[in-house]
Design a protein around this motif. Structure first.
Motif, PDB file in Angstrom:
ATOM      1  N   THR A 185      -9.104  51.291   8.626  1.00 41.21           N
ATOM      2  CA  THR A 185      -9.924  50.130   8.271  1.00 41.21           C
ATOM      3  C   THR A 185     -10.768  50.368   7.027  1.00 41.21           C
ATOM      4  OG1 THR A 185     -11.874  50.757   9.606  1.00 41.21           O
ATOM      5  CG2 THR A 185     -10.086  49.580  10.727  1.00 41.21           C
ATOM      6  N   LYS A 186     -10.808  51.601   6.551  1.00 39.72           N
ATOM      7  CA  LYS A 186     -11.603  51.902   5.360  1.00 39.72           C
ATOM      8  C   LYS A 186     -11.086  51.134   4.148  1.00 39.72           C
ATOM      9  CE  LYS A 186     -14.317  54.190   2.497  1.00 39.72           C
ATOM     10  NZ  LYS A 186     -15.771  53.929   2.404  1.00 39.72           N
ATOM     11  N   ASP A 187      -9.772  51.222   3.914  1.00 43.01           N
ATOM     12  CA  ASP A 187      -9.194  50.618   2.710  1.00 43.01           C
ATOM     13  C   ASP A 187      -8.219  49.486   2.997  1.00 43.01           C
ATOM     14  OD1 ASP A 187     -10.506  52.454   0.900  1.00 43.01           O
ATOM     15  OD2 ASP A 187      -9.077  53.975   1.575  1.00 43.01           O
ATOM     16  N   LEU A 188      -7.929  49.240   4.268  1.00 43.60           N
ATOM     17  CA  LEU A 188      -6.964  48.203   4.620  1.00 43.60           C
ATOM     18  C   LEU A 188      -7.652  47.068   5.378  1.00 43.60           C
ATOM     19  CD1 LEU A 188      -3.990  50.425   5.892  1.00 43.60           C
ATOM     20  CD2 LEU A 188      -4.346  49.500   3.584  1.00 43.60           C
ATOM     21  N   PRO A 189      -7.284  45.823   5.105  1.00 45.11           N
ATOM     22  CA  PRO A 189      -7.894  44.679   5.793  1.00 45.11           C
ATOM     23  C   PRO A 189      -7.256  44.431   7.161  1.00 45.11           C
ATOM     24  CG  PRO A 189      -6.316  43.897   4.195  1.00 45.11           C
ATOM     25  CD  PRO A 189      -6.330  45.396   4.052  1.00 45.11           C
ATOM     26  N   VAL A 190      -7.346  45.433   8.025  1.00 45.79           N
ATOM     27  CA  VAL A 190      -6.741  45.339   9.353  1.00 45.79           C
ATOM     28  C   VAL A 190      -7.825  45.416  10.423  1.00 45.79           C
ATOM     29  CG1 VAL A 190      -4.545  46.342   8.629  1.00 45.79           C
ATOM     30  CG2 VAL A 190      -6.364  47.838   9.487  1.00 45.79           C
ATOM     31  N   SER A 191      -7.497  44.866  11.576  1.00 39.81           N
ATOM     32  CA  SER A 191      -8.348  45.024  12.748  1.00 39.81           C
ATOM     33  C   SER A 191      -7.660  46.021  13.671  1.00 39.81           C
ATOM     34  CB  SER A 191      -8.535  43.679  13.458  1.00 39.81           C
ATOM     35  OG  SER A 191      -9.276  43.855  14.647  1.00 39.81           O
ATOM     36  N   VAL A 192      -8.313  47.150  13.922  1.00 40.64           N
ATOM     37  CA  VAL A 192      -7.782  48.158  14.836  1.00 40.64           C
ATOM     38  C   VAL A 192      -8.467  47.972  16.175  1.00 40.64           C
ATOM     39  CG1 VAL A 192      -7.588  50.624  15.328  1.00 40.64           C
ATOM     40  CG2 VAL A 192      -7.261  49.786  12.991  1.00 40.64           C
ATOM     41  N   ARG A 193      -7.664  47.659  17.193  1.00 42.65           N
ATOM     42  CA  ARG A 193      -8.226  47.328  18.500  1.00 42.65           C
ATOM     43  C   ARG A 193      -7.741  48.337  19.541  1.00 42.65           C
ATOM     44  NH1 ARG A 193      -7.335  41.080  19.478  1.00 42.65           N
ATOM     45  NH2 ARG A 193      -5.241  41.837  19.864  1.00 42.65           N
ATOM     46  N   PHE A 194      -8.696  48.987  20.171  1.00 50.78           N
ATOM     47  CA  PHE A 194      -8.390  49.974  21.191  1.00 50.78           C
ATOM     48  C   PHE A 194      -8.428  49.302  22.557  1.00 50.78           C
ATOM     49  CE2 PHE A 194     -10.368  52.316  17.658  1.00 50.78           C
ATOM     50  CZ  PHE A 194      -9.293  53.149  17.344  1.00 50.78           C
ATOM     51  N   ILE A 195      -7.436  49.623  23.387  1.00 47.46           N
ATOM     52  CA  ILE A 195      -7.239  48.929  24.651  1.00 47.46           C
ATOM     53  C   ILE A 195      -7.353  49.910  25.808  1.00 47.46           C
ATOM     54  CG2 ILE A 195      -5.664  47.471  25.981  1.00 47.46           C
ATOM     55  CD1 ILE A 195      -4.274  46.745  23.365  1.00 47.46           C
ATOM     56  N   ASP A 243     -19.884  49.886   7.728  1.00 48.32           N
ATOM     57  CA  ASP A 243     -20.282  49.691   6.334  1.00 48.32           C
ATOM     58  C   ASP A 243     -19.197  50.189   5.375  1.00 48.32           C
ATOM     59  OD1 ASP A 243     -22.635  48.693   7.257  1.00 48.32           O
ATOM     60  OD2 ASP A 243     -23.884  50.404   6.647  1.00 48.32           O
ATOM     61  N   ASN A 244     -18.899  49.351   4.360  1.00 50.81           N
ATOM     62  CA  ASN A 244     -17.959  49.693   3.297  1.00 50.81           C
ATOM     63  C   ASN A 244     -16.516  49.843   3.780  1.00 50.81           C
ATOM     64  OD1 ASN A 244     -20.102  49.844   1.318  1.00 50.81           O
ATOM     65  ND2 ASN A 244     -20.617  51.862   2.171  1.00 50.81           N
ATOM     66  N   HIS A 245     -16.199  49.271   4.924  1.00 54.58           N
ATOM     67  CA  HIS A 245     -14.820  49.238   5.414  1.00 54.58           C
ATOM     68  C   HIS A 245     -14.264  47.829   5.247  1.00 54.58           C
ATOM     69  CE1 HIS A 245     -14.244  53.077   7.942  1.00 54.58           C
ATOM     70  NE2 HIS A 245     -15.256  53.270   7.115  1.00 54.58           N
ATOM     71  N   LYS A 246     -13.045  47.729   4.738  1.00 56.94           N
ATOM     72  CA  LYS A 246     -12.413  46.420   4.548  1.00 56.94           C
ATOM     73  C   LYS A 246     -12.005  45.784   5.866  1.00 56.94           C
ATOM     74  CE  LYS A 246     -10.554  47.215  -0.103  1.00 56.94           C
ATOM     75  NZ  LYS A 246      -9.331  47.252  -0.944  1.00 56.94           N
ATOM     76  N   GLY A 247     -11.641  46.608   6.830  1.00 60.07           N
ATOM     77  CA  GLY A 247     -11.218  46.093   8.125  1.00 60.07           C
ATOM     78  C   GLY A 247     -12.311  46.215   9.161  1.00 60.07           C
ATOM     79  N   ASN A 248     -11.943  46.009  10.416  1.00 65.36           N
ATOM     80  CA  ASN A 248     -12.915  46.108  11.499  1.00 65.36           C
ATOM     81  C   ASN A 248     -12.283  46.764  12.715  1.00 65.36           C
ATOM     82  OD1 ASN A 248     -11.850  43.843  13.333  1.00 65.36           O
ATOM     83  ND2 ASN A 248     -12.116  42.783  11.382  1.00 65.36           N
ATOM     84  N   VAL A 249     -13.112  47.038  13.694  1.00 65.28           N
ATOM     85  CA  VAL A 249     -12.698  47.748  14.905  1.00 65.28           C
ATOM     86  C   VAL A 249     -13.008  46.880  16.111  1.00 65.28           C
ATOM     87  CG1 VAL A 249     -13.078  49.796  16.333  1.00 65.28           C
ATOM     88  CG2 VAL A 249     -13.105  49.991  13.832  1.00 65.28           C
ATOM     89  N   GLY A 250     -12.110  46.882  17.075  1.00 59.17           N
ATOM     90  CA  GLY A 250     -12.342  46.140  18.310  1.00 59.17           C
ATOM     91  C   GLY A 250     -11.972  46.982  19.519  1.00 59.17           C
TER      92      GLY A 250
END
Length: 279
Positions: free
Chosen positions: A176-186, A235-242
């Motif tokens: 998620t630092k440089d990529l506009p992705v949402s990483v979701r942990f299940i 902060d400063n990450h293009k993506g996000n975490v879920g």
């Protein structure tokens, strides 16, 4: 409008088009696989399209295509071309393991597929092979690259288990630092017939603790309506975490989903055994 017994408006259909899969993830099925259903037992695509047209008239506006692995079913693309054209269906999303998906991405983009959920539990090739019993990580990563190159909204879904791939939490967050992705942990759900492995269970609280220790700026984002995940920014990450509390089931109050299995079983909840057979 469809309203369930708890007064929740239903606008979202999760439609499984097949029970077959080209991976053998250990938490999903035994190593020898399962006895897949003969094709005559499955809903035909014509039956599925008729069902969706009826549901669209009743307020269903979003459809997610799942499996098994959807792209192992022949003629899926022809089905998708008709599905996206149904009046009232505003969004069509797909969940895939990415093994067969890359060559199809340009057409998926042209069809207006809104987003792709990509199942990816690790970035380590040997661990991927161990977890899925298939050496397909390069194909999945190529699919990820192609999705981003085609500007398709991408969410990475990772099932987390202690002692198996908890070491992969931070590398996946690193995407998620440089990529506009949402990483979701299940949270793991015991769907492989062996029950919940308590020793390997990672609660969403524990997952967030691990991420926050490495990334102190982790902060809660406003979740979309009906979101199944708790979402966070760094902060400063293009993506996000879920994190999806799939076993704790903390998202039930805002659920707006119904589910239909490949054989036509209608489920009002992921955890029930089915309410009726649509066929």
């Amino acid at each position: 409008m469809l309203i369930d017994n708890h007064g929740r408006p239903i606008s979202y259909l999760r439609l499984a088009v097949t029970d077959r899969c080209n991976l053998r993830c250990f938490y999903c099925m035994p190593e020898e696989g399962i006895s897949f259903l003969p094709k005559p037992h499955l809903l035909t695509f014509e039956e599925m399209l008729r069902m969706v047209r009826i549901m669209a008239d009743m307020g269903i506006s979003k459809v997610r295509i799942t499996g098994g692995e959807p792209f192992v079913r022949r003629e899926l693309m022809s089905f998708l071309r008709e599905l996206v054209a149904i009046p009232g269906i505003e969004k069509v999303n797909i969940t895939t393991n990415g093994v067969l998906t890359e060559p199809l991405i340009p057409e998926l983009k042209s069809l207006g597929i809104n987003s792709i959920n990509l199942s990816l539990d690790t970035l380590d090739r040997e661990r991927f092979k161990e977890m899925t019993r298939r050496d397909e990580l390069p194909a999945v990563l190529s699919t990820l690259d192609a999705l981003l190159a085609n500007d398709i909204e991408t969410k990475i879904n990772a099932v987390v288990m202690a002692g198996k791939n908890d070491i992969d939490i931070l590398p996946l967050v690193g995407l998620t630092k440089d990529l506009p992705v949402s990483v979701r942990f299940i949270e793991e759900m015991p769907f492989n017939g062996s029950g919940l492995n308590e020793a390997a269970f990672m609660s969403y609280h524990k997952i967030i603790e691990i991420v926050k220790e490495k990334h102190p700026s982790l902060s809660k984002l406003k979740d979309e309506a009906h979101s199944t995940s708790y979402n966070y920014g760094i902060d400063n990450h293009k993506g996000n975490v879920g994190v999806i509390a799939a076993f704790s089931r903390t998202f039930c109050g805002t659920c707006n989903r119904i589910r239909v299995t490949p054989t036509g079983t209608f489920k009002s909840c992921l955890y029930d055994d089915g309410v009726l057979n649509i066929r």
